[in-house]
Design a protein around this motif. Structure first.
Motif, PDB file in Angstrom:
ATOM      1  N   VAL A  37      -0.022   3.472  -9.365  1.00 23.31           N
ATOM      2  CA  VAL A  37       0.353   3.569  -7.951  1.00 23.31           C
ATOM      3  C   VAL A  37       0.634   2.190  -7.371  1.00 23.31           C
ATOM      4  O   VAL A  37       1.608   1.997  -6.626  1.00 23.31           O
ATOM      5  CB  VAL A  37      -0.766   4.279  -7.160  1.00 23.31           C
ATOM      6  CG1 VAL A  37      -0.563   4.092  -5.662  1.00 23.31           C
ATOM      7  CG2 VAL A  37      -0.792   5.757  -7.497  1.00 23.31           C
ATOM      8  N   LEU A  38      -0.200   1.215  -7.713  1.00 24.10           N
ATOM      9  CA  LEU A  38       0.021  -0.146  -7.217  1.00 24.10           C
ATOM     10  C   LEU A  38       1.335  -0.722  -7.734  1.00 24.10           C
ATOM     11  O   LEU A  38       2.047  -1.425  -7.001  1.00 24.10           O
ATOM     12  CB  LEU A  38      -1.151  -1.046  -7.632  1.00 24.10           C
ATOM     13  CG  LEU A  38      -2.477  -0.782  -6.909  1.00 24.10           C
ATOM     14  CD1 LEU A  38      -3.579  -1.663  -7.483  1.00 24.10           C
ATOM     15  CD2 LEU A  38      -2.337  -1.032  -5.413  1.00 24.10           C
ATOM     16  N   LEU A  39       1.665  -0.438  -8.981  1.00 22.60           N
ATOM     17  CA  LEU A  39       2.940  -0.916  -9.527  1.00 22.60           C
ATOM     18  C   LEU A  39       4.116  -0.305  -8.765  1.00 22.60           C
ATOM     19  O   LEU A  39       5.096  -0.992  -8.457  1.00 22.60           O
ATOM     20  CB  LEU A  39       3.039  -0.554 -11.012  1.00 22.60           C
ATOM     21  CG  LEU A  39       2.142  -1.337 -11.974  1.00 22.60           C
ATOM     22  CD1 LEU A  39       2.347  -0.832 -13.401  1.00 22.60           C
ATOM     23  CD2 LEU A  39       2.428  -2.830 -11.910  1.00 22.60           C
ATOM     24  N   ILE A  40       4.023   0.972  -8.442  1.00 24.10           N
ATOM     25  CA  ILE A  40       5.086   1.643  -7.694  1.00 24.10           C
ATOM     26  C   ILE A  40       5.239   1.040  -6.305  1.00 24.10           C
ATOM     27  O   ILE A  40       6.351   0.771  -5.834  1.00 24.10           O
ATOM     28  CB  ILE A  40       4.796   3.153  -7.596  1.00 24.10           C
ATOM     29  CG1 ILE A  40       4.871   3.801  -8.980  1.00 24.10           C
ATOM     30  CG2 ILE A  40       5.777   3.830  -6.642  1.00 24.10           C
ATOM     31  CD1 ILE A  40       4.411   5.238  -9.005  1.00 24.10           C
ATOM     32  N   ILE A  41       4.104   0.791  -5.635  1.00 21.76           N
ATOM     33  CA  ILE A  41       4.150   0.204  -4.286  1.00 21.76           C
ATOM     34  C   ILE A  41       4.768  -1.190  -4.341  1.00 21.76           C
ATOM     35  O   ILE A  41       5.577  -1.565  -3.483  1.00 21.76           O
ATOM     36  CB  ILE A  41       2.733   0.148  -3.686  1.00 21.76           C
ATOM     37  CG1 ILE A  41       2.235   1.564  -3.409  1.00 21.76           C
ATOM     38  CG2 ILE A  41       2.732  -0.667  -2.398  1.00 21.76           C
ATOM     39  CD1 ILE A  41       0.813   1.625  -2.942  1.00 21.76           C
ATOM     40  N   ASN A  42       4.402  -1.979  -5.354  1.00 23.16           N
ATOM     41  CA  ASN A  42       4.962  -3.330  -5.493  1.00 23.16           C
ATOM     42  C   ASN A  42       6.463  -3.295  -5.698  1.00 23.16           C
ATOM     43  O   ASN A  42       7.212  -4.121  -5.154  1.00 23.16           O
ATOM     44  CB  ASN A  42       4.287  -4.062  -6.647  1.00 23.16           C
ATOM     45  CG  ASN A  42       2.862  -4.460  -6.333  1.00 23.16           C
ATOM     46  OD1 ASN A  42       2.485  -4.572  -5.157  1.00 23.16           O
ATOM     47  ND2 ASN A  42       2.057  -4.666  -7.342  1.00 23.16           N
ATOM     48  N   LYS A  43       6.946  -2.308  -6.478  1.00 24.17           N
ATOM     49  CA  LYS A  43       8.387  -2.194  -6.695  1.00 24.17           C
ATOM     50  C   LYS A  43       9.108  -1.788  -5.405  1.00 24.17           C
ATOM     51  O   LYS A  43      10.194  -2.292  -5.112  1.00 24.17           O
ATOM     52  CB  LYS A  43       8.659  -1.174  -7.803  1.00 24.17           C
ATOM     53  CG  LYS A  43       8.314  -1.679  -9.196  1.00 24.17           C
ATOM     54  CD  LYS A  43       8.731  -0.682 -10.266  1.00 24.17           C
ATOM     55  CE  LYS A  43       8.443  -1.222 -11.660  1.00 24.17           C
ATOM     56  NZ  LYS A  43       8.871  -0.280 -12.724  1.00 24.17           N
ATOM     57  N   ILE A  44       8.499  -0.885  -4.658  1.00 26.48           N
ATOM     58  CA  ILE A  44       9.096  -0.479  -3.382  1.00 26.48           C
ATOM     59  C   ILE A  44       9.173  -1.651  -2.421  1.00 26.48           C
ATOM     60  O   ILE A  44      10.199  -1.879  -1.772  1.00 26.48           O
ATOM     61  CB  ILE A  44       8.290   0.676  -2.760  1.00 26.48           C
ATOM     62  CG1 ILE A  44       8.428   1.937  -3.609  1.00 26.48           C
ATOM     63  CG2 ILE A  44       8.753   0.958  -1.336  1.00 26.48           C
ATOM     64  CD1 ILE A  44       7.561   3.088  -3.138  1.00 26.48           C
ATOM     65  N   ASN A  45       8.075  -2.413  -2.329  1.00 22.48           N
ATOM     66  CA  ASN A  45       8.056  -3.578  -1.442  1.00 22.48           C
ATOM     67  C   ASN A  45       9.046  -4.645  -1.885  1.00 22.48           C
ATOM     68  O   ASN A  45       9.652  -5.329  -1.048  1.00 22.48           O
ATOM     69  CB  ASN A  45       6.644  -4.170  -1.381  1.00 22.48           C
ATOM     70  CG  ASN A  45       5.687  -3.271  -0.647  1.00 22.48           C
ATOM     71  OD1 ASN A  45       6.082  -2.501   0.228  1.00 22.48           O
ATOM     72  ND2 ASN A  45       4.399  -3.359  -0.962  1.00 22.48           N
ATOM     73  N   ALA A  46       9.226  -4.807  -3.205  1.00 19.83           N
ATOM     74  CA  ALA A  46      10.183  -5.792  -3.703  1.00 19.83           C
ATOM     75  C   ALA A  46      11.612  -5.408  -3.346  1.00 19.83           C
ATOM     76  O   ALA A  46      12.441  -6.272  -3.014  1.00 19.83           O
ATOM     77  CB  ALA A  46      10.037  -5.922  -5.222  1.00 19.83           C
ATOM     78  N   ARG A  47      11.923  -4.123  -3.365  1.00 25.12           N
ATOM     79  CA  ARG A  47      13.265  -3.668  -2.995  1.00 25.12           C
ATOM     80  C   ARG A  47      13.507  -3.819  -1.495  1.00 25.12           C
ATOM     81  O   ARG A  47      14.639  -4.030  -1.069  1.00 25.12           O
ATOM     82  CB  ARG A  47      13.447  -2.215  -3.398  1.00 25.12           C
ATOM     83  CG  ARG A  47      13.533  -1.996  -4.911  1.00 25.12           C
ATOM     84  CD  ARG A  47      13.699  -0.536  -5.242  1.00 25.12           C
ATOM     85  NE  ARG A  47      13.779  -0.321  -6.688  1.00 25.12           N
ATOM     86  CZ  ARG A  47      13.909   0.867  -7.264  1.00 25.12           C
ATOM     87  NH1 ARG A  47      13.981   1.956  -6.493  1.00 25.12           N
ATOM     88  NH2 ARG A  47      13.989   0.970  -8.563  1.00 25.12           N
ATOM     89  N   ARG A  48      12.437  -3.667  -0.708  1.00 22.60           N
ATOM     90  CA  ARG A  48      12.576  -3.787   0.755  1.00 22.60           C
ATOM     91  C   ARG A  48      12.696  -5.237   1.191  1.00 22.60           C
ATOM     92  O   ARG A  48      13.180  -5.507   2.289  1.00 22.60           O
ATOM     93  CB  ARG A  48      11.381  -3.147   1.442  1.00 22.60           C
ATOM     94  CG  ARG A  48      11.323  -1.642   1.322  1.00 22.60           C
ATOM     95  CD  ARG A  48       9.964  -1.115   1.698  1.00 22.60           C
ATOM     96  NE  ARG A  48       9.561  -1.590   3.021  1.00 22.60           N
ATOM     97  CZ  ARG A  48       8.311  -1.641   3.440  1.00 22.60           C
ATOM     98  NH1 ARG A  48       7.328  -1.271   2.642  1.00 22.60           N
ATOM     99  NH2 ARG A  48       8.045  -2.056   4.655  1.00 22.60           N
ATOM    100  N   ALA A  49      12.212  -6.171   0.371  1.00 23.81           N
ATOM    101  CA  ALA A  49      12.200  -7.588   0.764  1.00 23.81           C
ATOM    102  C   ALA A  49      13.623  -8.165   0.806  1.00 23.81           C
ATOM    103  O   ALA A  49      14.500  -7.729   0.087  1.00 23.81           O
ATOM    104  CB  ALA A  49      11.346  -8.366  -0.223  1.00 23.81           C
TER     105      ALA A  49
END
Length: 218
Positions: A206-218
């Protein structure tokens, strides 16, 4: 080892993840864009479950959701069943407990929204409700997804609130965290280890998924 507590935890986490946007989205939008007296007070009330000891929050919910409480009495009159010590009860407790964990990241995402989009919507005559669904929500899907996934992981580890409101009824309210605690108390360390080992990879993913989502939003 009985895997029912893990299945029940997954069920609770999935339902919380699916329902939390319904509560968190309007609240986050109100706190992000609203200009009214008492906004700081509302913000503090929404955030309170994040800093309140879980057992204190659980006891408060137990009073409200009990047979003599307003919500518990209404539920019993409406359904004929008690709200406390039921899956519906721990689901409501989970939604209250997780609300600030969804509102805070979603609010941050909303506050990054280009204000010119809102100004254009107002010029075009869109109502606040139409603006929310046609402008705000589509532009904040990443933040909403990250908040929902975070709530899913957080729900898997709930203990104090769930124990106070739901107790430990096998197959109904005995989630994984409660089962792990009881296994340790009974010196069944192998069962506690297996359930803990099953939860860790899920939370890590779950943390990996959240990090990927945040990286795309940055």
């Amino acid at each position: 080892m009985d895997w029912t507590p893990l299945i029940l935890s997954a069920k609770l986490a999935i339902w919380t993840m699916l329902l939390i946007p319904i509560l968190a989205s309007p609240m986050a939008s109100l706190l992000a864009f609203g200009r009214f007296k008492g906004k700081s007070l509302l913000d503090a009330v929404v955030t309170l479950p994040m800093v309140m000891p879980p057992t204190v929050l659980g006891f408060a919910l137990l009073v409200v959701m009990g047979p003599r409480g307003y919500l518990g009495g209404f539920w019993e009159d409406f359904t004929g069943n008690r709200l406390v010590f039921s899956f519906a009860g721990i689901l409501m407790a989970s939604l209250v407990f997780n609300l600030p964990f969804a509102v805070q990241p979603l609010r941050a995402s909303l506050e990054k929204l280009d204000p010119r989009l809102l100004e254009s919507a107002a010029v075009l005559g869109l109502s606040p409700l139409s603006t929310f669904f046609r402008i705000v929500l589509p532009n904040c899907m990443g933040g909403l997804a990250a908040a929902s996934i975070l709530v899913f992981a957080h729900s898997l580890g709930e203990f104090g609130v769930i124990l106070m409101v739901g107790g430990s009824i096998p197959g109904q309210t005995q989630v994984a965290s409660v089962a792990i605690f009881e296994a340790v108390e009974a010196l069944r360390f192998d069962d506690a280890f297996r359930m803990s080992a099953a939860l860790i990879p899920v939370c890590f993913a779950v943390l990996l998924i959240i990090n990927k989502i945040n990286a795309r939003r940055a």
